[in-house]
Design a protein around this motif. Structure first.
Motif, PDB file in Angstrom:
ATOM      1  N   ALA A  96       0.802  -1.221   0.000  1.00 35.52           N
ATOM      2  CA  ALA A  96       0.000   0.000   0.000  1.00 35.52           C
ATOM      3  C   ALA A  96       0.835   1.272   0.000  1.00 35.52           C
ATOM      4  N   LEU A  97       1.961   1.245   0.680  1.00 35.72           N
ATOM      5  CA  LEU A  97       2.697   2.483   0.909  1.00 35.72           C
ATOM      6  C   LEU A  97       3.950   2.591   0.052  1.00 35.72           C
ATOM      7  N   ARG A  98       4.277   3.804  -0.278  1.00 35.35           N
ATOM      8  CA  ARG A  98       5.434   4.072  -1.122  1.00 35.35           C
ATOM      9  C   ARG A  98       6.727   3.865  -0.339  1.00 35.35           C
ATOM     10  N   SER A  99       7.735   3.328  -1.001  1.00 36.22           N
ATOM     11  CA  SER A  99       9.055   3.140  -0.406  1.00 36.22           C
ATOM     12  C   SER A  99      10.069   3.973  -1.176  1.00 36.22           C
TER      13      SER A  99
ATOM     14  N   ASP B 281      18.401   2.121 -18.566  1.00 36.52           N
ATOM     15  CA  ASP B 281      17.635   1.736 -19.744  1.00 36.52           C
ATOM     16  C   ASP B 281      16.930   0.385 -19.582  1.00 36.52           C
ATOM     17  N   VAL B 282      16.335   0.162 -18.424  1.00 35.94           N
ATOM     18  CA  VAL B 282      15.637  -1.088 -18.124  1.00 35.94           C
ATOM     19  C   VAL B 282      14.132  -0.839 -18.044  1.00 35.94           C
ATOM     20  N   VAL B 283      13.351  -1.733 -18.646  1.00 30.64           N
ATOM     21  CA  VAL B 283      11.887  -1.676 -18.578  1.00 30.64           C
ATOM     22  C   VAL B 283      11.432  -2.393 -17.314  1.00 30.64           C
ATOM     23  N   VAL B 284      10.593  -1.732 -16.507  1.00 34.38           N
ATOM     24  CA  VAL B 284      10.090  -2.332 -15.272  1.00 34.38           C
ATOM     25  C   VAL B 284       8.574  -2.483 -15.372  1.00 34.38           C
ATOM     26  N   VAL B 285       8.103  -3.710 -15.064  1.00 36.83           N
ATOM     27  CA  VAL B 285       6.679  -4.034 -15.138  1.00 36.83           C
ATOM     28  C   VAL B 285       6.235  -4.520 -13.767  1.00 36.83           C
ATOM     29  N   ALA B 286       5.087  -4.041 -13.270  1.00 41.53           N
ATOM     30  CA  ALA B 286       4.612  -4.425 -11.936  1.00 41.53           C
ATOM     31  C   ALA B 286       3.096  -4.589 -11.940  1.00 41.53           C
ATOM     32  N   CYS B 287       2.593  -5.394 -11.018  1.00 41.14           N
ATOM     33  CA  CYS B 287       1.148  -5.644 -10.944  1.00 41.14           C
ATOM     34  C   CYS B 287       0.440  -4.526 -10.192  1.00 41.14           C
ATOM     35  N   THR B 288      -0.804  -4.259 -10.583  1.00 42.01           N
ATOM     36  CA  THR B 288      -1.615  -3.241  -9.896  1.00 42.01           C
ATOM     37  C   THR B 288      -2.140  -3.742  -8.568  1.00 42.01           C
ATOM     38  N   GLY B 289      -2.185  -5.057  -8.377  1.00 45.44           N
ATOM     39  CA  GLY B 289      -2.667  -5.630  -7.122  1.00 45.44           C
ATOM     40  C   GLY B 289      -4.064  -6.196  -7.237  1.00 45.44           C
ATOM     41  N   ASN B 290      -4.474  -6.902  -6.191  1.00 47.25           N
ATOM     42  CA  ASN B 290      -5.760  -7.578  -6.176  1.00 47.25           C
ATOM     43  C   ASN B 290      -6.643  -7.043  -5.057  1.00 47.25           C
ATOM     44  N   VAL B 291      -7.927  -7.076  -5.269  1.00 46.72           N
ATOM     45  CA  VAL B 291      -8.884  -6.613  -4.273  1.00 46.72           C
ATOM     46  C   VAL B 291      -8.726  -7.461  -3.019  1.00 46.72           C
ATOM     47  N   ALA B 292      -8.519  -6.822  -1.887  1.00 39.25           N
ATOM     48  CA  ALA B 292      -8.333  -7.527  -0.626  1.00 39.25           C
ATOM     49  C   ALA B 292      -9.620  -7.495   0.191  1.00 39.25           C
TER      50      ALA B 292
ATOM     51  N   ASP C 120     -10.032  -5.926   2.877  1.00 48.41           N
ATOM     52  CA  ASP C 120     -10.215  -4.571   3.378  1.00 48.41           C
ATOM     53  C   ASP C 120     -11.027  -3.775   2.358  1.00 48.41           C
ATOM     54  N   PRO C 121     -12.264  -3.390   2.672  1.00 50.83           N
ATOM     55  CA  PRO C 121     -13.101  -2.707   1.682  1.00 50.83           C
ATOM     56  C   PRO C 121     -12.584  -1.335   1.296  1.00 50.83           C
ATOM     57  N   ASN C 122     -11.638  -0.801   2.055  1.00 52.19           N
ATOM     58  CA  ASN C 122     -11.099   0.518   1.745  1.00 52.19           C
ATOM     59  C   ASN C 122      -9.857   0.464   0.858  1.00 52.19           C
ATOM     60  N   THR C 123      -9.476  -0.743   0.446  1.00 50.10           N
ATOM     61  CA  THR C 123      -8.298  -0.891  -0.399  1.00 50.10           C
ATOM     62  C   THR C 123      -8.706  -0.740  -1.852  1.00 50.10           C
ATOM     63  N   HIS C 124      -8.493   0.420  -2.413  1.00 44.57           N
ATOM     64  CA  HIS C 124      -8.866   0.687  -3.795  1.00 44.57           C
ATOM     65  C   HIS C 124      -7.696   1.183  -4.627  1.00 44.57           C
ATOM     66  N   GLN C 125      -6.612   1.547  -4.011  1.00 45.95           N
ATOM     67  CA  GLN C 125      -5.514   2.168  -4.723  1.00 45.95           C
ATOM     68  C   GLN C 125      -4.584   1.126  -5.331  1.00 45.95           C
ATOM     69  N   VAL C 126      -4.075   1.438  -6.506  1.00 44.29           N
ATOM     70  CA  VAL C 126      -3.062   0.596  -7.137  1.00 44.29           C
ATOM     71  C   VAL C 126      -1.892   0.436  -6.184  1.00 44.29           C
ATOM     72  N   TRP C 127      -1.360  -0.785  -6.115  1.00 44.22           N
ATOM     73  CA  TRP C 127      -0.254  -1.063  -5.207  1.00 44.22           C
ATOM     74  C   TRP C 127       1.034  -0.370  -5.649  1.00 44.22           C
ATOM     75  N   TYR C 128       1.941  -0.287  -4.701  1.00 47.35           N
ATOM     76  CA  TYR C 128       3.282   0.200  -4.961  1.00 47.35           C
ATOM     77  C   TYR C 128       4.205  -1.015  -5.013  1.00 47.35           C
ATOM     78  N   PRO C 129       5.105  -1.139  -6.005  1.00 43.14           N
ATOM     79  CA  PRO C 129       5.690  -0.083  -6.830  1.00 43.14           C
ATOM     80  C   PRO C 129       5.019   0.189  -8.171  1.00 43.14           C
ATOM     81  N   ALA C 130       3.872  -0.447  -8.463  1.00 51.23           N
ATOM     82  CA  ALA C 130       3.213  -0.161  -9.744  1.00 51.23           C
ATOM     83  C   ALA C 130       2.826   1.315  -9.857  1.00 51.23           C
ATOM     84  N   ARG C 131       2.649   1.992  -8.714  1.00 45.52           N
ATOM     85  CA  ARG C 131       2.269   3.407  -8.735  1.00 45.52           C
ATOM     86  C   ARG C 131       3.428   4.332  -9.093  1.00 45.52           C
TER      87      ARG C 131
END
Length: 415
Positions: free
Chosen positions: A176-179, A193-204, A206-217
């Protein structure tokens, strides 16, 4: 994440089927043994994502040969038949004394991710990755409980991957939190010059979890959300999405390599992400002098538009389209287009992000880890809590699910 929901398992005519898996559950795991027949050929037939992404047409142009993809995950079973010869010597940052190469996977998550990228599918059976010519550089950061306690380990992994030849990095994990440590490592990757790909995350749970996960953000990262079943062109109901979403890819009923030589079915944004990392590998192999910025520009500029016309917060630029990314001519860009387009990231360890209702996340009691008595692919990670002592009530680090809410179907192990 306190309870585990097991899938209902049915078996007819020697084939395993999943029934009753709730996609909204953050921690749903089921295991069923496939009686009777060997199923390696069925594994090939079940890989619907290959047809959905026109992989065979893409392979006429590129297989990813010569590209190294760092899989920052739970390790990789390099002895799996579909990964033999595909895995380079890596590193284990969790237990370096016992395993220096990162080629052992006690969880299974990293093995599945690796095969979705570069599974060889030899002899027309088994798992075939989107970029079967690419090589996997395994970097283990997840322990046997499928979590990491310190974001510095992920930052170290990113830097190690860059320094050891990776030109694409797959991060099927998040929190959830930025590092700032991870952010600095991602800037290091961009500078090299590296391409980085990350997952947005899955619905947990916690009903208040709506934000894309970090480091995808993090600006510049290709944030991948998950699509539902074949032909639906709908977002998977378990996928988190938001303004940082960049691309989508299939995320459900994916057949993956299982440590020990077997197979299982998985779902989650963890497993959509390697499909995009594989597509990036195809482009890097076809255009070896192309910058990471232009590889990313090709992927987003040729995506198959979904939802409302143009980029939107649900699908990003749309579904990754490997063939178009390999064939179409796009103008050159001087910088990563995601750096300019990405919305500002305001969350930090000391200032928890808010959900749509204005409720701070991260100031409540820590979320417990998922529990299961069976192999669990939807791994967990703990967020960066530097400075979190200013948040009342925090007595432990926040545990966040990684990768995929998983429905697991176990085919008979290949001989």
């Amino acid at each position: 994440m306190g309870s585990i929901a097991l899938t209902s398992l049915a078996r007819a005519a020697g084939r395993v089927l999943v029934a009753g898996l709730s996609a909204a559950l953050a921690c749903a795991v089921g295991v069923g043994a496939a009686p009777g027949v060997a199923a390696a050929d069925q594994v090939r037939a079940d890989q619907w994502q290959l047809a959905a992404l026109d992989a065979r047409d893409a392979w006429k142009l590129s297989t990813g040969k010569g590209v190294v993809v760092a899989v920052v995950d739970s390790g990789v079973d390099a002895k799996h038949p579909d990964l033999v010869g595909q895995v380079l010597p890596g590193i284990d940052l969790v237990d370096p004394g016992a395993n220096d190469s990162g080629a052992v996977d006690p969880v299974g998550h990293g093995t599945t991710v690796a095969a979705l990228i570069a599974g060889s599918g030899k002899d027309s059976v088994g798992v075939e990755g989107i970029a079967p010519g690419a090589k996997i550089l395994p970097i283990r950061v997840l322990d046997k409980a499928n979590k990491y306690n310190d974001p510095d380990i992920v930052a170290r992994a990113v830097r190690w991957g860059v320094d050891h030849g990776a030109t694409v990095i797959n991060l099927s994990l998040g929190g959830a939190l930025r590092s700032e440590a991870i952010a600095e490592a991602l800037r290091y990757a961009a500078a090299h010059d590296v391409v980085v790909v990350a997952c947005t995350g899955n619905v947990a749970t916690d009903p208040n979890t709506h934000q894309v996960w970090y480091p995808a953000r993090e600006p510049g990262v290709i944030a991948v959300a998950g699509l539902g079943a074949r032909g639906t062109e709908a977002l998977w109901s378990g996928s988190l999405t938001g303004p940082e979403t960049v691309l989508t890819a299939p995320a459900v009923n994916l057949t993956g390599a299982r440590p020990g030589g077997g197979y299982w079915q998985v779902q989650g944004t963890s497993f959509a992400t390697p499909l995009v990392a594989g597509a990036a590998s195809l482009v890097r192999a076809r255009y070896p002098r192309m910058s990471a910025a232009n590889v990313i520009n090709r992927l987003i500029g040729t995506a198959r538009d979904l939802g409302v016309a143009g980029r939107d917060d649900r699908f990003g630029y749309g579904e990754v389209n490997p063939v178009a990314a390999l064939r179409n001519n796009l103008g050159e860009v001087a910088a990563n287009p995601l750096m300019a387009a990405a919305p500002a990231v305001t969350s930090s360890a000391s200032e928890p992000a808010e959900d749509g209702t204005g409720t701070p996340r991260g100031g409540a009691a820590p979320m417990p880890a998922g529990e299961s008595d069976v192999p669990q692919l939807e791994t967990t990670a703990e967020d960066d809590r530097a400075g979190a002592s200013t948040v009342a009530g925090l007595t432990a680090m926040l545990l966040i699910l990684i990768g995929g809410s998983v429905g697991v179907l176990l085919h008979r192990r290949r001989s």
